[in-house]
Design a protein around this motif. Structure first.
Motif: not given
Length: 370
Positions: A56-57, A60-64, A90, A93
């Motif tokens: 998620w880092r 992103g959270e939605e991508g994870h 990202l 990141s």
């Protein structure tokens, strides 16, 4: 992002560059790869996407969530590519991870060479900063990986780092102080550490290669060490650093090999081999990079001196290290060009972006050129 499966592993892409041009970092559940002289996002190869709880880092959270759900669904059907529109690495990141990967690349592939004038990197300083940087990125190493072993980075260098800290460079002193604290936290012995053994420790004990180097030469030539065939930190990384000479040895002949060294480690025990027509010689290097290889034919018999004078030695092949390994010369040339440009950029105060993310070992190497 598009994920494809190869050899049972899901990956966000595929790098076709050979190993000396690729920086790699193993984190929990995945391996990240970058081409060292390019600026593209990493290729992410999942070894266990469910263990990659750092993802998620990066996306992103939605991508994870999208990655986990897509790979879960893909496991129930035939293997095929998975498109994830809107999922991407990202910006910024993975900067910390790329720097870590690059540090490990420096350990393995930096082309230190006395002949080419590319300064060596101080291994103790490099490993010390890598250890500190690895701890700072601990969120990506919830599982043990090949690149998360801080003990292995620090333990061999405690004595050398203590000595370096007495030489007054405040940058080194600060790094050593941090490593001393880190060693105490993780239980690595520090103050009573024995100094690591280097090539110079073996020089007096090493005997000369068998065979007279002043004997009449039947043939002589040069060859190049393939970087992927040998361990790092031993050989000069220039081209044509292997000198070989065929000399009489009784009624037979030896091929005397000498390899230029440029590093703290010794080459004792590394394989050396020569082939000319149907004749071969095999052996190992001593601590000074020498070997005397007795030449034999396909039937196991020794190559007679009289026959050796009539062979076409211009086609002889001399190899150092693992058989079957190697890379084209243009790859080595590209790495050398990158290293030279890197040192120039590190020493150029106008290129603050490069200087700020450079390793201290690089900075010290660049300073040593002036």
């Amino acid at each position: 992002m598009k994920l494809d499966i190869e050899s049972g592993l899901w990956s966000s892409g595929r790098l076709t560059e050979p190993a000396p041009l690729v920086a790699v970092l193993e984190v929990s559940g995945a391996v990240l790869s970058w081409v060292v002289d390019a600026s593209d996002p990493p290729v992410i190869t999942f070894t266990d996407h469910l263990r990659a709880d750092w993802l998620w880092r990066v996306v992103g959270e939605e991508g994870h969530v999208a990655v986990v759900e897509a790979l879960r669904d893909a496991a129930d059907g035939p293997a095929r590519g998975v498109d994830l529109p809107g999922v991407a690495v990202l910006p910024g990141s993975t900067d910390t991870l790329r720097r870590l990967a690059f540090g490990h690349w420096l350990r393995r592939w930096w082309p230190a060479s006395d002949r080419d004038g590319i300064a060596a990197l101080d291994r103790a300083v490099l490993d010390a900063e890598l250890a500190v940087s690895t701890v700072a990125a601990e969120d990506f190493f919830t599982d043990d990986t090949l690149d998360s072993d801080v003990d292995a980075l620090l333990a061999p260098h405690a004595s050398a780092l203590n000595l370096l800290s007495t030489q007054g460079d405040p940058r080194v002193v600060a790094l050593v102080d941090r490593c001393r604290e880190l060693a105490e936290d993780i239980g690595v012995g520090w103050d009573g550490a024995e100094p690591a053994r280097h090539r110079s420790d073996y020089a007096l004990a090493a005997g000369a290669a068998d065979g007279s180097r002043s004997a009449t030469a039947i043939a002589r030539g040069v060859s190049t060490v393939s970087w992927t065939a040998v361990p790092p930190g031993i050989f000069d990384a220039a081209e044509q650093t292997v000198d070989w000479t065929v000399v009489p040895a009784g009624s037979s002949v030896n091929c005397l090999v000498q390899v230029a060294l440029c590093g703290p480690d010794h080459p004792a025990g590394i394989a050396a081999a020569v082939r000319c027509e149907d004749y071969r010689g095999t052996g190992v290097l001593d601590a000074d990079g020498h070997a005397a290889l007795r030449m034999h034919g396909a039937d196991g018999g020794e190559l007679p001196e009289s026959r050796a004078w009539n062979l076409d030695w211009s086609a002889a092949e001399v190899a150092i290290g693992a058989t079957g390994a190697g890379e084209p010369q243009h790859v080595r040339d590209r790495v050398r060009a990158f290293a030279r440009n890197r040192l120039a950029a590190v020493s150029d105060s106008r290129l603050a972006a490069v200087s700020s993310e450079a390793y201290l070992a690089e900075v010290l190497a660049a300073e040593s050129d002036y």
